[in-house]
Design an enzyme around this catalytic site. Structure first.
Site, PDB file in Angstrom:
ATOM      1  CD  GLU A 158      -2.791  -0.952   0.172  1.00 30.32           C
ATOM      2  OE1 GLU A 158      -3.499   0.017  -0.260  1.00 30.32           O
ATOM      3  OE2 GLU A 158      -3.294  -1.787  -0.691  1.00 30.32           O
ATOM      4  CB  SER A 163     -24.491 -29.967 -25.487  1.00 29.50           C
ATOM      5  OG  SER A 163     -23.672 -31.274 -26.605  1.00 29.50           O
TER       6      SER A 163
END
Length: 815
Positions: free
Chosen positions: A133, A414
């Site tokens: 940070e 499918s």
């Protein structure tokens, strides 16, 4: 009195005579001209665009004035803004989630926070946070104007939302102010950070930051995060674990690799960034870095108040809010929001009841080991509005925390095939020999037929390794023939197919969404919710309405703005409706007949993933779209597993349990409405009689692609439970019994010319010269009726090497 006469050589000026260059006056003196030999130049007036450019004196003056005003503003701000007491976020509130009717769905629990002194936090963990940070925290000032300007510029240039805040500023935001994105809050943050940096030590600020930051999993502060992710106190965290917790600060929800496995690659990359930063700052040696391995976090332990489906729904709503940037992680975690969802309470209960009655009640994990693997997920959308009205995430959020409706690690199989055909119609595609692709177009459906025209060699295997000869696209859709759709994808263009799928609603970043002939078989890993979105676009005649889980968000009387969801026609109505017409046939005549039990006209598609790890049914009526998937997963290791033997079945197909769950839910969900037929506008030629088969010498029917005579080969995996009657081969009839008992008994295989005897519950009559009680009549008695009764009345006539009217394979061989 002084002498007023001019000096010698000075010619008096006539006031009525203009002064000329070289004469006495402002432009020069004749005496000076004599000394220098130069005549001073007159300033030329500005012309053209130069008239609008300020002079340097004016610019300098403005800059000085701005600097004075800015300095005064800074001094005034510093004097006027005081360090306030801790904000309410230090004691954050719960969010309330509501059903669409306003009744309460859930609360997201109390805040989990335990403050610890900096001395109890390992130095390597502190350094990991700084590496992630603010690497110059100990040497920099409380604010970094250059970083703030750089972040603002990058944000404006479209490089993503970036922060230029120091750890001091982030601490001020977390502890003293709030997460709202307003100018006034940012101004206060700026001045409070300056004051805090002058009045408090770096260690005090870092300790406060580590105790107030949000790490996800409802954990505030490093101690709560250590327990939530690794089940240990912060003092026992390793460097690798500390680096992962530091990673979470950037995006707590997205980088949780347990809750969001699809984001694992990004999370690991960020973790590596943190460790590399520690090496650069000298906080870690290269040898230690090389030996460090990614620390897998533990399972999520949900709050008891989120049991059942509530936890899945709350997490799905949170993900929607964060993914659509309605609120960010920290702001949402701050709490106090009333979130009205789109979930219809009655339909939600109907979905749960359908899964319980059709599947869960049949599970016997104590006696059938495979039943321990069974998972289910489902989602239901109103296609006209895009609202998610129901969702099934799993058996219980407190027992199985991964939402099966939103996960992205199972192939869609499918259920992807309709998108290939939609793309064919949308793009006016033609076969290799120039025939327009319609439901009546003839393709060769032989097993392992090599795809023609692809740069990637591909010879797909049909389900059950069955060959069908020449069949129409409509029949290939009914029976989910891989060979036909792989060739169709190449004929259309795989990039076009992918583009169409994305237009319908499949996210472009879906895992394994790769252009190629294999994509037609559904190798990508879209979520159940993603597939529901795409099928909703088909159901709404090609109009895409982005789905939503949120109806309204308010806090203290203020309403939060939601994203725009304006519908968009993404494919033509003819393309969508012609696809629907074939999916109606799948339900009426194909692999999805179990959906007829819903009592409403329906369209749908079945699918079975590779190695039977998942079985799908995606179906819709004109006003409700629902996708159901059964999945296999080891409850201990989390690995994906086949469903062979689950629920006493040799195989689990999409036309079985998923279609029955779909029908049971849809019947209840639509019980208040009358059955409604589809209003379809088909592409030209879609409703005509099938055209004659192509000549035998076309690319699709080349001699090399024809299958040699002989009965289809059974797959080398568990089969049984059904009888496969005769097949016609060149005028000869041969019946086969490839049966066994429905309840998993012994399998008896035998061949008897012209006849085949079934097991236990009936007999199967073989085909005689291609009739077999189904070739001429087109009946489905040899498949779906016999699937449940353990008997087959006969196949529908397969002619090897010619055109077939359609053959229905064993239910265990269909998707």
């Amino acid at each position: 009195m002084s002498d007023q006469s001019p000096p010698p050589g000075w010619t008096p000026r006539d006031p009525d005579t203009p002064e000329e260059p070289g004469q006495n006056g402002p432009t020069g003196r004749s005496g000076q001209e004599g000394k220098t030999g130069r005549t001073p130049k007159a300033r030329r007036p500005r012309t053209g665009w130069r008239r609008f450019v300020p002079g340097w004196r004016l610019v300098l003056g403005c800059l000085l004035l701005f600097a004075l005003l800015l300095g005064g503003a800074l001094v005034a701000g510093y004097l006027l803004v005081d360090i306030p007491p801790a904000n309410s976020a230090a004691i954050a509130q719960s969010n309330v989630y509501l059903y669409s009717d306003g009744s309460q769905l859930a609360r997201d629990g109390e805040v989990n926070r335990v403050n610890v002194p900096l001395s109890q936090i390992p130095r390597t963990v502190q350094e990991a946070v700084l590496a992630a940070e603010d690497r110059d925290f100990h040497s920099e000032r409380a604010v970094d104007p250059k970083a703030m300007l750089r972040a603002a510029w990058n944000t404006l240039m479209g490089k993503g939302k970036q922060s230029g805040s120091t750890i001091t500023q982030q601490y001020v935001k977390n502890y003293y102010l709030g997460q709202e994105q307003t100018v006034s809050r940012k101004v206060k943050e700026f001045f409070i950070a300056i004051k805090l940096g002058r009045e408090e030590s770096k260690n005090h600020i870092l300790e406060g930051y580590l105790n107030t930051s949000y790490f996800g999993r409802n954990a505030y502060g490093i101690q709560a995060a250590a327990q939530a992710y690794y089940g240990k106190d912060v003092g026992r965290l390793t460097t690798a674990e500390g680096a992962y917790l530091a990673t979470l600060l950037n995006s707590p929800s997205a980088f949780d690799v347990v809750a969001h496995p699809q984001s694992r690659a990004r999370a690991v990359a960020r973790w590596n960034y943190v460790l590399d930063g520690m090496v650069k700052k000298g906080w870690m040696s290269q040898a230690e870095r090389a030996a460090t391995r990614f620390p897998e976090p533990g399972k999520i332990r949900p709050a008891a108040g989120l049991s059942g489906q509530r936890g899945y729904l709350v997490e799905a709503v949170k993900d929607y809010i964060l993914d659509h940037k309605i609120l960010d992680d920290a702001t949402l975690a701050e709490g106090g929001y009333r979130i009205t969802t789109t979930i219809d309470k009655r339909r939600q209960n109907a979905f749960v009841d359908a899964v319980d009655e059709e599947m869960v009640s049949e599970l016997e994990p104590g006696t059938r080991k495979a039943d321990r693997l069974v998972r289910a997920g489902g989602a239901s959308i109103d296609p006209a509005t895009g609202k998610v009205v129901a969702m099934y995430g799993g058996i219980d959020y407190t027992k199985q925390y991964v939402n099966n409706a939103t996960r992205h690690d199972y192939q869609v199989a499918s259920t992807f095939k309709p998108f290939v055909f939609t793309s064919a119609v949308e793009n006016g595609s033609r076969t290799r020999d120039g025939r327009r692709i319609t439901p009546n177009t003839i393709y060769n459906g032989d097993n392992r037929r090599p795809v023609v025209g692809s740069s990637v060699p591909f010879a797909p295997e049909n389900e059950g390794r069955l060959s069908y000869g020449d069949i129409t696209v409509n029949t290939a859709t009914d029976l989910s023939v891989n060979a036909v759709y792989a060739q169709m994808a190449v004929d259309v263009g795989t990039d076009k197919v992918k583009k169409t799928a994305i237009s319908l609603g499949i996210p472009e970043n879906t895992p394994n969404f790769v252009s190629g002939p294999a994509m037609a078989l559904g190798t990508m890993q879209a979520s159940v919710l993603d597939m529901t979105q795409a099928y909703a676009t088909l159901a709404d005649h090609g109009r895409y309405t982005p789905y939503t889980l949120v109806e309204k968000i308010t806090k203290e009387g203020d309403t939060v703005k939601l994203p725009d969801r304006t519908p968009l026609q993404v494919v033509s109505r003819e393309a969508a409706d012609t696809t629907t017409s074939m999916l109606v046939s799948v339900v009426d005549n194909g692999t999805g007949t179990a959906a007829l039990a819903a009592g409403h006209p329906a369209a749908g598609k079945t699918g079975t993933a590779e190695q039977d790890r998942a079985a799908w049914f995606a179906g819709y009526t004109p006003d409700l779209v629902t996708v159901v998937s059964m999945m296999g997963q080891d409850p201990d290791t989390g690995t994906l597993q086949p469903l062979y033997g689950a629920l006493g079945e040799n195989r689990i197909g999409g036309g079985g349990y998923p279609a029955r769950i779909w029908a049971a839910y849809t019947k209840t969900a639509l019980e208040a409405s009358e059955p409604e037929d589809f209003d379809l506008e088909l592409e030209p030629g879609a409703a005509q009689s099938p055209p004659p088969p192509p000549p035998a010498d076309t690319p699709e029917q080349s001699p090399d692609d024809e299958q040699s005579p002989g009965p289809p080969t059974r797959p080398s995996r568990p089969t049984g439970g059904q009888n496969n009657g005769g097949q016609s081969q060149g005028g000869q009839s041969q019946g086969q019994n490839q049966g066994g008992q429905n309840n998993g008994g012994a399998t008896n295989q035998g061949t008897d010319a012209g006849t085949s005897q079934g097991t236990d519950q009936g007999s199967t009559q073989g085909a005689d010269q291609g009739t077999a009680q189904g070739a001429d009549q087109g009946s489905a008695q040899g498949a779906d009726a016999g699937a449940d009764a353990g008997t087959t009345a006969g196949p529908q006539g397969l002619t090897q090497g010619g055109t077939t009217a359609g053959r229905r394979p064993l239910p265990e061989f269909v998707e």
